[in-house]
Design a protein around this motif. Sequence first.
Motif, PDB file in Angstrom:
ATOM      1  N   ASP A  39      11.572   5.551   9.474  1.00 22.82           N
ATOM      2  CA  ASP A  39      10.411   4.658   9.773  1.00 22.82           C
ATOM      3  C   ASP A  39       9.805   6.035   8.844  1.00 22.82           C
ATOM      4  OD1 ASP A  39      11.195   2.484  10.974  1.00 22.82           O
ATOM      5  OD2 ASP A  39      10.991   2.785  12.683  1.00 22.82           O
ATOM      6  N   TYR A  66       3.272  -2.188  14.776  1.00 23.22           N
ATOM      7  CA  TYR A  66       3.873  -2.180  14.769  1.00 23.22           C
ATOM      8  C   TYR A  66       4.806  -2.342  15.810  1.00 23.22           C
ATOM      9  CZ  TYR A  66       9.451   0.174  14.087  1.00 23.22           C
ATOM     10  OH  TYR A  66      10.919   0.434  13.333  1.00 23.22           O
ATOM     11  N   MET A  99       5.325  -3.002   9.649  1.00 23.90           N
ATOM     12  CA  MET A  99       6.978  -2.288  10.129  1.00 23.90           C
ATOM     13  C   MET A  99       7.194  -2.747  10.935  1.00 23.90           C
ATOM     14  SD  MET A  99       5.121   1.916   9.579  1.00 23.90           S
ATOM     15  CE  MET A  99       7.475   2.395   8.448  1.00 23.90           C
ATOM     16  N   HIS A 100       8.178  -3.058  11.009  1.00 25.61           N
ATOM     17  CA  HIS A 100       9.167  -4.367  11.720  1.00 25.61           C
ATOM     18  C   HIS A 100      10.355  -3.617  11.267  1.00 25.61           C
ATOM     19  CE1 HIS A 100      11.398  -6.619  14.605  1.00 25.61           C
ATOM     20  NE2 HIS A 100       9.706  -7.187  14.811  1.00 25.61           N
ATOM     21  N   GLU A 143      11.353   0.276   4.490  1.00 21.83           N
ATOM     22  CA  GLU A 143      11.800   0.739   5.941  1.00 21.83           C
ATOM     23  C   GLU A 143      12.954   0.579   5.869  1.00 21.83           C
ATOM     24  OE1 GLU A 143       9.990  -0.116  10.177  1.00 21.83           O
ATOM     25  OE2 GLU A 143       9.433  -1.185   8.491  1.00 21.83           O
TER      26      GLU A 143
END
Length: 324
Positions: free
Chosen positions: A146, A239, A282-283, A308
């Motif tokens: 990340d 996130y 993001m994930h 990512e």
Amino acid sequence: MQTHLRGRDMITTQEWTKSEIDTIIDVALDLKRKRAMGMPHAVLRDKVLSMLFFFTSTRTRNSFEAGMAQLGGHAQFIDEKTTQISHGDTGKEIGEILGRYNDGIAIRQCDWGVGNDYIRGVADASRVPVLNMQCDHFHPFQILADLLTIIEHKGDPRGKTINVSYAYAKSYQKPMSVPISLILLMTRFGMNVRLTHPPEFNLIPEYVEQAKENARKSHGSFEILDDFDAGFKDADIVYPKAWGCMLTTENLEESAEISKKYTDWITDERRMALAKDDAIYMHCLPADRNIEVTDGVIDGPNSVVYDEAENRLHVQKAVMALTM
């Protein structure tokens, strides 16, 4: 750059200095360039990594196996259900024995109240580095990936605002290791870190206090919110992901019932519009599509989830190369 990392365990990034983490990122970028150009980098030729899984995996197993192959070594997959671990092999015995056979031991054990202690027990008994592929407290390689992704997309992370948020998911009560690891690492890099969650979904207080202290030392900030929309407002990075409310109840069925109160904690286009125009989504994956996040967001222009996921490979190769 720090050059004295051989033999080090990676259980949590909090036990590594910032300059050591900078070294990981630097080496990861170098190895990523080499792979992009097809340059051999078999720095772990004849080395063997033992990978012990108590939980299923997609990205973790594949990225560690591919990474060891690209570094010239071999990764052996071990499922605890098909070994004598299910018949009594202890963590001490695993550390002693696999540490004598192999050059590194990687473990995924996410059982609440068990995983971190188990990995540390193996590390205490092992003569080779122990790498945490995820436990109930930490997910260090995900969070290193990340950080690399944020640097690639946003440059210097100092002063950037990241919203680490709970999101509803239907699939299962997921570990809190990702949000814990996020608030611990991102506060080390001078970011403005928001932790957004409903009252029942607190994280382990010890790590929240460490995040506050990290932010103080790095001249960043750390705040806790309970308003899903407020967490998105003017953020550079969002996130949102699910985790279980283990500090409220250790009963997973009860945790699932509590989570149903927050089915509206879904990342959709309206929520993304609250963040900055160039904010990234993001994930760690897998995400519960159209429950945790809409298709329009996770597949949209602000999503960096595949960059990512790829960066898992590169940071893991960096840590293996440096420690093994």
